[in-house]
Design a protein around this motif. Structure first.
Motif, PDB file in Angstrom:
ATOM      1  N   UNK A 197       0.863  -1.188   0.000  1.00 13.45           N
ATOM      2  CA  UNK A 197       0.000   0.000   0.000  1.00 13.45           C
ATOM      3  C   UNK A 197       0.895   1.232   0.000  1.00 13.45           C
ATOM      4  N   UNK A 198       0.650   2.150  -0.953  1.00 14.55           N
ATOM      5  CA  UNK A 198       1.454   3.373  -1.041  1.00 14.55           C
ATOM      6  C   UNK A 198       0.552   4.595  -0.934  1.00 14.55           C
ATOM      7  N   UNK A 199       1.104   5.661  -0.357  1.00 15.86           N
ATOM      8  CA  UNK A 199       0.374   6.916  -0.250  1.00 15.86           C
ATOM      9  C   UNK A 199       1.335   8.076  -0.415  1.00 15.86           C
ATOM     10  N   UNK A 200       0.801   9.173  -0.962  1.00 17.82           N
ATOM     11  CA  UNK A 200       1.545  10.416  -0.972  1.00 17.82           C
ATOM     12  C   UNK A 200       1.465  11.035   0.417  1.00 17.82           C
ATOM     13  N   UNK A 201       2.455  11.842   0.763  1.00 12.59           N
ATOM     14  CA  UNK A 201       2.466  12.455   2.096  1.00 12.59           C
ATOM     15  C   UNK A 201       1.449  13.583   2.223  1.00 12.59           C
ATOM     16  N   UNK A 202       1.029  14.146   1.117  1.00 13.63           N
ATOM     17  CA  UNK A 202       0.081  15.259   1.128  1.00 13.63           C
ATOM     18  C   UNK A 202      -1.296  14.717   0.739  1.00 13.63           C
ATOM     19  N   UNK A 203      -2.006  14.206   1.743  1.00  8.76           N
ATOM     20  CA  UNK A 203      -3.300  13.556   1.497  1.00  8.76           C
ATOM     21  C   UNK A 203      -4.259  14.527   0.822  1.00  8.76           C
ATOM     22  N   UNK A 204      -5.011  14.013  -0.108  1.00 10.15           N
ATOM     23  CA  UNK A 204      -5.944  14.835  -0.857  1.00 10.15           C
ATOM     24  C   UNK A 204      -5.328  15.428  -2.116  1.00 10.15           C
ATOM     25  N   UNK A 205      -3.996  15.390  -2.212  1.00  9.95           N
ATOM     26  CA  UNK A 205      -3.298  15.893  -3.396  1.00  9.95           C
ATOM     27  C   UNK A 205      -2.462  14.778  -4.014  1.00  9.95           C
ATOM     28  N   UNK A 206      -2.918  13.542  -3.869  1.00  7.24           N
ATOM     29  CA  UNK A 206      -2.101  12.411  -4.296  1.00  7.24           C
ATOM     30  C   UNK A 206      -2.955  11.339  -4.947  1.00  7.24           C
ATOM     31  N   UNK A 207      -2.487  10.847  -6.073  1.00  2.20           N
ATOM     32  CA  UNK A 207      -3.089   9.693  -6.725  1.00  2.20           C
ATOM     33  C   UNK A 207      -2.293   8.486  -6.246  1.00  2.20           C
ATOM     34  N   UNK A 208      -2.886   7.691  -5.340  1.00  5.80           N
ATOM     35  CA  UNK A 208      -2.146   6.616  -4.683  1.00  5.80           C
ATOM     36  C   UNK A 208      -3.062   5.430  -4.427  1.00  5.80           C
ATOM     37  N   UNK A 209      -2.689   4.558  -3.499  1.00  8.43           N
ATOM     38  CA  UNK A 209      -3.490   3.364  -3.214  1.00  8.43           C
ATOM     39  C   UNK A 209      -4.902   3.701  -2.754  1.00  8.43           C
ATOM     40  N   UNK A 210      -5.107   4.877  -2.185  1.00 10.48           N
ATOM     41  CA  UNK A 210      -6.458   5.280  -1.813  1.00 10.48           C
ATOM     42  C   UNK A 210      -7.325   5.495  -3.049  1.00 10.48           C
ATOM     43  N   UNK A 211      -6.711   5.640  -4.199  1.00  7.88           N
ATOM     44  CA  UNK A 211      -7.443   5.766  -5.465  1.00  7.88           C
ATOM     45  C   UNK A 211      -7.554   4.434  -6.200  1.00  7.88           C
ATOM     46  N   UNK A 212      -6.459   3.651  -6.220  1.00  6.42           N
ATOM     47  CA  UNK A 212      -6.467   2.427  -7.018  1.00  6.42           C
ATOM     48  C   UNK A 212      -6.201   1.150  -6.244  1.00  6.42           C
ATOM     49  N   UNK A 213      -6.100   1.192  -4.940  1.00  9.38           N
ATOM     50  CA  UNK A 213      -5.961  -0.017  -4.137  1.00  9.38           C
ATOM     51  C   UNK A 213      -4.523  -0.468  -3.986  1.00  9.38           C
ATOM     52  N   UNK A 214      -4.338  -1.678  -3.454  1.00  6.88           N
ATOM     53  CA  UNK A 214      -2.985  -2.217  -3.262  1.00  6.88           C
ATOM     54  C   UNK A 214      -2.229  -2.309  -4.582  1.00  6.88           C
ATOM     55  N   UNK A 215      -0.924  -2.122  -4.519  1.00  5.96           N
ATOM     56  CA  UNK A 215      -0.053  -2.118  -5.698  1.00  5.96           C
ATOM     57  C   UNK A 215       0.691  -3.449  -5.773  1.00  5.96           C
ATOM     58  N   UNK A 216       0.725  -4.037  -6.943  1.00  4.16           N
ATOM     59  CA  UNK A 216       1.491  -5.265  -7.151  1.00  4.16           C
ATOM     60  C   UNK A 216       2.984  -4.966  -7.026  1.00  4.16           C
ATOM     61  N   UNK A 217       3.727  -5.845  -6.355  1.00  8.29           N
ATOM     62  CA  UNK A 217       5.177  -5.646  -6.235  1.00  8.29           C
ATOM     63  C   UNK A 217       5.849  -5.671  -7.601  1.00  8.29           C
ATOM     64  N   UNK A 218       5.199  -6.250  -8.593  1.00  6.95           N
ATOM     65  CA  UNK A 218       5.756  -6.269  -9.941  1.00  6.95           C
ATOM     66  C   UNK A 218       5.856  -4.886 -10.572  1.00  6.95           C
ATOM     67  N   UNK A 219       5.134  -3.902 -10.031  1.00  9.13           N
ATOM     68  CA  UNK A 219       5.195  -2.529 -10.541  1.00  9.13           C
ATOM     69  C   UNK A 219       6.310  -1.718  -9.885  1.00  9.13           C
ATOM     70  N   UNK A 220       6.975  -2.304  -8.886  1.00  5.40           N
ATOM     71  CA  UNK A 220       8.050  -1.613  -8.178  1.00  5.40           C
ATOM     72  C   UNK A 220       9.215  -1.333  -9.115  1.00  5.40           C
ATOM     73  N   UNK A 221       9.700  -0.104  -9.087  1.00  3.00           N
ATOM     74  CA  UNK A 221      10.755   0.296 -10.023  1.00  3.00           C
ATOM     75  C   UNK A 221      12.041   0.701  -9.322  1.00  3.00           C
ATOM     76  N   UNK A 222      11.953   1.293  -8.131  1.00  2.53           N
ATOM     77  CA  UNK A 222      13.152   1.721  -7.413  1.00  2.53           C
ATOM     78  C   UNK A 222      12.790   2.304  -6.057  1.00  2.53           C
ATOM     79  N   UNK A 223      13.796   2.466  -5.191  1.00  2.00           N
ATOM     80  CA  UNK A 223      13.611   3.062  -3.867  1.00  2.00           C
ATOM     81  C   UNK A 223      14.432   4.339  -3.804  1.00  2.00           C
ATOM     82  N   UNK A 224      13.800   5.431  -3.408  1.00  3.29           N
ATOM     83  CA  UNK A 224      14.518   6.704  -3.285  1.00  3.29           C
ATOM     84  C   UNK A 224      15.455   6.610  -2.086  1.00  3.29           C
ATOM     85  N   UNK A 225      16.754   6.775  -2.337  1.00  4.77           N
ATOM     86  CA  UNK A 225      17.729   6.638  -1.249  1.00  4.77           C
ATOM     87  C   UNK A 225      18.337   7.966  -0.829  1.00  4.77           C
TER      88      UNK A 225
END
Length: 184
Positions: free
Chosen positions: A126-154
């Motif tokens: 489950x992913x979310x933007x930090x600025x709720x209400x201004x984010x297209x995230x799991x609250x819009x499209x549900x749980x995300x498949x791990x297959x869509x994972x592309x990278x981790x911000x380090x």
């Protein structure tokens, strides 16, 4: 004069052969290890100072540029609080950057999703933007498949005044529910 022309051709051949070696090596590095990406929009801005680091604090004035580590997610391993890049489930041509709130098996209280509580299925997070209400995230499209994972911000690498390592952190009011809350 003929000597200069011969030397020039040698340098040109060396440059061209070096170019044809450098391009595949660069593509491999970017594909397997890491690359940089600009974070655009307000979805990762936070209004409070309880969570850090947040991205794009100056909004449209200046976008942060982050280092996305592809190597660290090669086995689809993320932890709660990581900021990750995923392929958008709505537009596979677009990558989005959000914070991991929950992992497979977790129960999450959603923020406007079609169900108030969701158990994250196997192979999803489950992913979310930090600025709720201004984010297209799991609250819009549900749980995300791990297959869509592309990278981790380090790291934040631009602007220079914001250079820092990004540590995993969850907002105080987000994350998986405790077992007491699940039963209640």
């Amino acid at each position: 004069m003929a000597q200069n022309a011969t030397a020039g051709r040698r340098y040109l051949r060396a440059f061209v052969s070096g170019f044809f070696v450098a391009v595949p090596v660069t593509v491999t590095v970017l594909d397997r290890f890491a690359y940089v990406a600009r974070v655009e929009g307000a979805s990762m801005q936070v209004r409070s100072c309880t969570l850090g680091p947040f991205l794009n604090p100056d909004g449209m004035l200046e976008s942060d540029v982050v280092l996305l580590n592809r190597w660290s997610v090669r086995n689809y391993q993320v932890q709660r609080g990581d900021i990750v890049s995923v392929l958008s489930p709505r537009n596979p041509q677009q990558k989005i950057i959000k914070r991991v709130i929950g992992l497979e098996g977790d129960f999450i209280r959603t923020l406007g999703y079609k169900k108030q509580y969701v158990r994250i299925p196997d192979g999803h997070f489950w992913i979310e933007g930090d600025h709720h209400g201004h984010s297209l995230d799991s609250n819009s499209f549900g749980p995300i498949s791990v297959g869509l994972l592309h990278g981790r911000a380090s790291h934040i690498i631009w602007p220079p005044t914001r250079w820092q390592r990004i540590q995993p952190s969850l907002p105080p009011d987000r994350g998986p529910l405790d077992s007491e809350e699940e039963e209640g």
